[in-house]
Design an enzyme around this catalytic site. Structure first.
Site, short mmCIF file in Angstrom:
data_model
loop_
_atom_site.label_atom_id
_atom_site.label_comp_id
_atom_site.label_asym_id
_atom_site.label_seq_id
_atom_site.Cartn_x
_atom_site.Cartn_y
_atom_site.Cartn_z
N HIS A 88 63.81 59.23 32.00
CA HIS A 88 64.26 57.83 31.84
C HIS A 88 64.65 57.58 30.38
O HIS A 88 65.67 56.97 30.09
CB HIS A 88 63.12 56.86 32.20
CG HIS A 88 62.73 56.85 33.65
ND1 HIS A 88 61.41 56.96 34.05
CD2 HIS A 88 63.46 56.72 34.78
CE1 HIS A 88 61.35 56.89 35.37
NE2 HIS A 88 62.58 56.76 35.85
N LYS A 139 58.58 50.47 47.69
CA LYS A 139 57.71 51.40 46.95
C LYS A 139 56.41 50.72 46.57
O LYS A 139 56.43 49.60 46.08
CB LYS A 139 58.41 51.88 45.67
CG LYS A 139 59.61 52.76 45.91
CD LYS A 139 60.11 53.33 44.60
CE LYS A 139 61.25 54.32 44.83
NZ LYS A 139 61.78 54.84 43.56
N ARG A 198 70.42 62.54 39.29
CA ARG A 198 69.85 63.88 39.17
C ARG A 198 70.48 64.85 40.15
O ARG A 198 70.46 66.04 39.95
CB ARG A 198 68.34 63.83 39.42
CG ARG A 198 67.56 63.31 38.25
CD ARG A 198 66.20 62.84 38.65
NE ARG A 198 66.29 61.70 39.55
CZ ARG A 198 65.25 61.04 40.02
NH1 ARG A 198 64.04 61.42 39.71
NH2 ARG A 198 65.42 60.01 40.81
N SER A 221 59.24 60.30 38.28
CA SER A 221 57.94 59.62 38.23
C SER A 221 57.02 60.17 39.31
O SER A 221 55.81 60.30 39.10
CB SER A 221 58.12 58.11 38.44
OG SER A 221 58.88 57.56 37.40
P1 ADP Z 1 63.92 53.43 41.33
O1 ADP Z 1 62.73 52.92 42.04
O2 ADP Z 1 64.94 52.37 41.06
O3 ADP Z 1 64.54 54.69 41.87
P2 ADP Z 1 62.94 55.03 39.11
O4 ADP Z 1 62.02 54.54 38.07
O5 ADP Z 1 62.48 56.12 40.00
O6 ADP Z 1 63.34 53.73 39.89
O7 ADP Z 1 64.31 55.50 38.47
C1 ADP Z 1 65.08 54.61 37.69
C2 ADP Z 1 66.40 55.28 37.35
O8 ADP Z 1 66.16 56.40 36.53
C3 ADP Z 1 67.20 55.80 38.53
O9 ADP Z 1 68.57 55.61 38.28
C4 ADP Z 1 66.88 57.25 38.56
O10 ADP Z 1 67.90 58.02 39.16
C5 ADP Z 1 66.79 57.53 37.07
N1 ADP Z 1 65.97 58.70 36.78
C6 ADP Z 1 64.75 58.99 37.24
N2 ADP Z 1 64.31 60.16 36.75
C7 ADP Z 1 65.30 60.63 35.96
C8 ADP Z 1 65.50 61.83 35.19
N3 ADP Z 1 64.59 62.79 35.13
N4 ADP Z 1 66.64 61.96 34.50
C9 ADP Z 1 67.58 61.01 34.57
N5 ADP Z 1 67.49 59.88 35.30
C10 ADP Z 1 66.36 59.69 35.98
#
Ligand code: ADP
Length: 167
Positions: free
Chosen positions: A20, A44, A93, A134
């Site tokens: 992130h 979620k 990703r 996450s």
């Molecule tokens: P959500 O519940 O909206 O999917 P996340 O916190 O899982 O929230 O992810 C938020 C954003 O960060 C999403 O666009 C996700 O694709 C991106 N993201 C999550 N992990 C990574 C990573 N390792 N590298 C790049 N982007 C990521």
């Protein structure tokens, strides 16, 4: 600053990872201000409380004056309109992310209408972060593994006692 280019980065951040953070840092080269928006996603059930996630995000970006952390219990586009942000940023990703993002993008475009477009800008994940999510962090944490290299400085997950059960 007039006409400040603001982008909103919405997510659960449960917890914030180095993946992130890398997206935020890349986005800072394009925008004047990034708002990390901790949303409440009804599909979620988070492991960590909202307060905890806000605290971690705030700590992780404390040295970046143009990164703000907010929470919002509603549609991301409504939040964007409320602060005058014209852009949403998301990370991609792989193909699963793409399928999901494509669907959300269509929904956002329909809700925004033609005259009030909020564009989503997608960042293809750098190779080193592709495997980081996450959910991976939560899984390792749940089993008492070391997650310190997967989360930014400031994201201090509470220490867990190592317990080994006999089966
Ligand atoms: P959500 O519940 O909206 O999917 P996340 O916190 O899982 O929230 O992810 C938020 C954003 O960060 C999403 O666009 C996700 O694709 C991106 N993201 C999550 N992990 C990574 C990573 N390792 N590298 C790049 N982007 C990521």
């Amino acid at each position: 600053m007039e006409n400040k280019k603001i982008a909103v980065f919405p997510g659960s951040f449960d917890p914030l990872t180095i993946g992130h953070k890398s997206i935020v840092l890349r986005a800072l080269t394009l925008f004047d201000e990034i708002v990390v928006l901790i949303g409440i996603n009804p599909t979620k059930k988070p492991m960590f409380s909202l307060e905890q996630r806000i605290e971690w995000c705030t700590a992780a970006f404390k040295d970046y004056t143009n990164v703000k952390v907010c929470m919002f219990n509603g549609l991301t586009i409504d939040f964007c309109k409320s602060i005058g942000a014209k852009y949403i940023i998301r990370g991609l990703r792989g193909s699963n992310d793409f399928e999901y993002e494509n669907m959300i993008n269509h929904a956002n475009k329909i809700m925004c209408g033609k005259d009030n477009t909020i564009e989503t800008i997608y960042f293809i994940t750098d190779n080193e972060y592709v495997g980081i999510s996450s959910s991976v962090v939560r899984e390792i944490y749940k089993h008492n593994g070391d997650i310190s290299s997967l989360v930014p400085i400031g994201v201090n997950l509470p220490k867990k006692e190592k317990t080994f059960e006999n089966f």
